[in-house]
Design a protein around this motif. Structure first.
Motif, mmCIF file in Angstrom:
data_model
loop_
_atom_site.group_PDB
_atom_site.id
_atom_site.type_symbol
_atom_site.label_atom_id
_atom_site.label_comp_id
_atom_site.label_asym_id
_atom_site.label_seq_id
_atom_site.Cartn_x
_atom_site.Cartn_y
_atom_site.Cartn_z
ATOM 1 N N VAL A 194 0.935 -1.280 0.056
ATOM 2 C CA VAL A 194 0.133 -0.058 0.150
ATOM 3 C C VAL A 194 1.009 1.261 0.035
ATOM 4 C CG1 VAL A 194 -1.944 -1.117 1.120
ATOM 5 C CG2 VAL A 194 -0.258 -0.269 2.605
ATOM 6 N N PRO A 195 0.278 2.433 -0.245
ATOM 7 C CA PRO A 195 1.216 3.655 -0.442
ATOM 8 C C PRO A 195 2.004 3.973 0.601
ATOM 9 C CG PRO A 195 -0.964 4.063 -1.605
ATOM 10 C CD PRO A 195 -1.022 2.680 -0.829
ATOM 11 N N SER A 196 1.443 3.728 1.749
ATOM 12 C CA SER A 196 1.986 3.967 2.974
ATOM 13 C C SER A 196 3.479 3.235 3.206
ATOM 14 C CB SER A 196 1.448 4.077 4.487
ATOM 15 O OG SER A 196 0.798 2.758 4.455
ATOM 16 N N ILE A 197 3.950 2.293 2.507
ATOM 17 C CA ILE A 197 4.861 1.301 2.568
ATOM 18 C C ILE A 197 5.661 1.593 1.484
ATOM 19 C CG2 ILE A 197 5.693 -0.987 2.904
ATOM 20 C CD1 ILE A 197 3.105 -1.659 3.782
ATOM 21 N N SER A 198 7.098 1.892 1.757
ATOM 22 C CA SER A 198 8.030 1.883 0.622
ATOM 23 C C SER A 198 9.315 0.798 1.130
ATOM 24 C CB SER A 198 8.782 3.131 0.555
ATOM 25 O OG SER A 198 9.264 3.584 1.719
ATOM 26 N N ASN A 224 5.169 4.908 6.660
ATOM 27 C CA ASN A 224 5.104 6.197 7.353
ATOM 28 C C ASN A 224 3.592 6.484 6.893
ATOM 29 O OD1 ASN A 224 7.814 7.807 7.599
ATOM 30 N ND2 ASN A 224 8.324 6.254 5.920
ATOM 31 N N ASN A 225 2.878 6.844 8.039
ATOM 32 C CA ASN A 225 1.643 7.369 8.170
ATOM 33 C C ASN A 225 1.417 8.708 9.039
ATOM 34 O OD1 ASN A 225 1.316 6.308 10.585
ATOM 35 N ND2 ASN A 225 0.689 4.185 9.582
ATOM 36 N N GLU A 226 0.415 8.998 9.259
ATOM 37 C CA GLU A 226 0.085 10.231 10.033
ATOM 38 C C GLU A 226 0.438 10.169 11.392
ATOM 39 O OE1 GLU A 226 -4.190 11.358 10.950
ATOM 40 O OE2 GLU A 226 -4.661 9.746 9.116
ATOM 41 N N PHE A 227 0.477 8.649 11.854
ATOM 42 C CA PHE A 227 0.465 8.394 13.319
ATOM 43 C C PHE A 227 1.936 8.135 13.812
ATOM 44 C CE2 PHE A 227 -3.366 6.570 11.808
ATOM 45 C CZ PHE A 227 -4.491 7.505 12.642
ATOM 46 N N ALA A 228 2.847 7.587 12.898
ATOM 47 C CA ALA A 228 3.983 7.040 13.044
ATOM 48 C C ALA A 228 4.842 6.642 11.936
ATOM 49 C CB ALA A 228 4.011 5.808 14.047
ATOM 50 N N VAL A 282 11.344 -6.015 13.293
ATOM 51 C CA VAL A 282 10.992 -4.435 13.426
ATOM 52 C C VAL A 282 12.154 -3.780 14.206
ATOM 53 C CG1 VAL A 282 9.241 -2.949 14.410
ATOM 54 C CG2 VAL A 282 8.540 -5.274 13.792
ATOM 55 N N LEU A 283 12.765 -2.793 13.329
ATOM 56 C CA LEU A 283 13.684 -2.128 13.721
ATOM 57 C C LEU A 283 13.402 -0.792 14.519
ATOM 58 C CD1 LEU A 283 16.173 -2.759 10.456
ATOM 59 C CD2 LEU A 283 16.110 -3.944 12.918
ATOM 60 N N SER A 284 12.499 -0.215 14.079
ATOM 61 C CA SER A 284 12.350 1.314 14.778
ATOM 62 C C SER A 284 10.722 1.374 14.629
ATOM 63 C CB SER A 284 12.943 2.156 14.036
ATOM 64 O OG SER A 284 12.253 2.519 12.636
ATOM 65 N N PHE A 285 10.459 2.098 15.685
ATOM 66 C CA PHE A 285 8.924 2.521 15.805
ATOM 67 C C PHE A 285 9.042 4.006 16.386
ATOM 68 C CE2 PHE A 285 5.154 3.145 18.710
ATOM 69 C CZ PHE A 285 4.202 3.515 17.552
ATOM 70 N N VAL A 286 8.864 5.045 15.623
ATOM 71 C CA VAL A 286 8.775 6.262 15.834
ATOM 72 C C VAL A 286 7.161 7.130 15.811
ATOM 73 C CG1 VAL A 286 9.792 8.691 15.452
ATOM 74 C CG2 VAL A 286 11.199 6.692 14.827
ATOM 75 N N PRO A 287 6.880 7.132 16.958
ATOM 76 C CA PRO A 287 5.343 7.838 16.857
ATOM 77 C C PRO A 287 5.503 9.417 16.615
ATOM 78 C CG PRO A 287 5.937 7.141 19.190
ATOM 79 C CD PRO A 287 6.963 6.721 18.488
ATOM 80 N N LEU A 347 3.437 -13.193 10.816
ATOM 81 C CA LEU A 347 3.812 -12.117 11.547
ATOM 82 C C LEU A 347 3.078 -10.911 11.045
ATOM 83 C CD1 LEU A 347 5.798 -10.669 13.951
ATOM 84 C CD2 LEU A 347 7.230 -9.566 11.912
ATOM 85 N N ARG A 348 2.220 -10.572 12.259
ATOM 86 C CA ARG A 348 1.373 -9.357 11.667
ATOM 87 C C ARG A 348 1.542 -8.185 12.657
ATOM 88 N NH1 ARG A 348 -2.517 -11.873 8.969
ATOM 89 N NH2 ARG A 348 -3.229 -14.169 9.690
ATOM 90 N N VAL A 349 2.111 -7.131 11.927
ATOM 91 C CA VAL A 349 2.432 -5.766 12.140
ATOM 92 C C VAL A 349 1.383 -4.519 11.970
ATOM 93 C CG1 VAL A 349 4.436 -3.955 12.632
ATOM 94 C CG2 VAL A 349 4.914 -6.488 12.029
ATOM 95 N N HIS A 350 0.789 -3.909 13.159
ATOM 96 C CA HIS A 350 0.161 -2.764 12.895
ATOM 97 C C HIS A 350 0.877 -1.445 13.388
ATOM 98 C CE1 HIS A 350 -3.602 -0.264 12.454
ATOM 99 N NE2 HIS A 350 -3.185 0.357 13.480
ATOM 100 N N VAL A 351 1.254 -0.451 12.442
ATOM 101 C CA VAL A 351 1.721 0.740 12.747
ATOM 102 C C VAL A 351 0.685 2.025 12.881
ATOM 103 C CG1 VAL A 351 3.810 2.326 12.157
ATOM 104 C CG2 VAL A 351 3.979 -0.257 11.575
ATOM 105 N N GLY A 352 0.454 2.406 13.935
ATOM 106 C CA GLY A 352 -0.359 3.613 14.230
ATOM 107 C C GLY A 352 0.143 4.238 15.303
ATOM 108 N N ALA A 353 -0.839 4.756 16.261
ATOM 109 C CA ALA A 353 -0.351 5.692 17.421
ATOM 110 C C ALA A 353 0.350 4.566 18.232
ATOM 111 C CB ALA A 353 -1.651 6.359 17.898
#
Length: 283
Positions: A4-8, A21-25, A36-41, A130-136
């Motif tokens: 999807v567009p938020s993934i490069s 990269n999305n509006e949350f993190a 998973v290497l980083s999570f920047v909220p 492995l399921r990863v959800h990146v949000g707030a």
């Protein structure tokens, strides 16, 4: 598949990475290890995960830091002599594939699968996702499904390395009960209050702690929520970091492992699924 567009997708030293990269993190995931290497909220722009500056990011060794996946055994609990089989299993040294991705009003979701799930020490039919959800918040979940005709038992963990500004200013809140101390011949001890780290620490907390909080200077907080765990592991090598080839001698000052874990053995019947999850909540 096309993400999807938020993934490069990026590449470096022969490894491929998924950048979210999305509006949350924002987040970064290595396909080597499904890691998973980083999570920047966006809340504060601070990475909640720590990766060693000396980590091998070329596929030669498991990556030191982030969220390594331990499966189908934890540490050297594989029934053979230490060193005969890889510590923490064989998923963290495989190349994974992105099999699903989606985005909605809460963030970006990815599903990854390993190249194989049968190897020496574990020869059973199963699927792992492995399921990863990146949000707030960041939710990382490892799903194991028994696709065979016989039950099997396994252990697993999400071996998360959290970044802290300084370990001497860090406190763990919400962990109670007893733990086994690996550094004292597995002696069973009560959880300290307050829970601070001032020496090498390697503990398996025996209760299924569902929520713990990492507090730094009593001003910065990160909640660690566990689902499906039967224990919680806390680790910091302290000055022993100097003897670890892929760690800075002073790296211990800026990291603390709080690991959502299954260490007591979980039996999965044919057709059954099990999910171990960790949710990282910035506050």
């Amino acid at each position: 598949m096309s993400p999807v567009p938020s993934i490069s997708i990026s590449e470096s030293n022969g490894l491929s990475f998924l950048n979210v990269n999305n509006e949350f993190a924002s987040a970064k995931i290595s396909l080597f290890g499904g890691h998973v290497l980083s999570f920047v909220p966006a809340l504060d722009g601070k990475d909640r995960l720590w990766v060693s500056p000396h980590a091998y990011l070329n596929g030669e060794r498991p990556i030191r830091g982030g969220i390594p996946i331990c499966w189908p055994w934890f540490a050297n609990d594989h029934g053979k002599e230490a060193g005969e089989l890889p510590p923490h299993g064989f998923l963290r040294t495989q190349v994974w594939q992105l099999t699903e991705s989606s985005e909605d009003e809460s963030g970006t979701t990815l599903a990854l699968t390993p190249s194989f799930t049968r190897a020496e020490g574990f020869e059973h039919d199963c699927n792992v996702v492995l399921r990863v959800h990146v949000g707030a918040r960041l939710r990382v979940a490892l799903e194991t499904e028994n696709t065979g005709v016989a039950p099997f038992s396994f252990n697993t963990a999400l071996h998360t390395y959290f970044h802290v500004d300084h370990i001497k200013h860090t406190e763990l809140v919400g962990i109670t009960g007893e733990y086994k101390d690996k550094l004292d011949d597995w002696a069973v001890k009560p959880t300290p209050v307050p829970y601070t780290i001032d020496a090498e620490t390697d503990r398996i907390h025996l209760s299924a702690v569902k929520q713990a909080t990492i507090s730094v200077d009593s001003t910065e907080f990160t909640d660690v929520i566990s689902e499906g765990n039967d224990s919680l592991v806390v680790w910091n090598p302290w000055q022993g970091a100097a003897s670890i080839s892929d760690m800075d001698p002073f790296g211990y000052k800026h990291m603390l492992c709080v690991e959502s874990s299954v260490t007591k053995g979980l039996k999965l019947e044919p057709g059954e699924k099990f999910e171990l999850a960790q949710i990282i909540v910035p506050k």
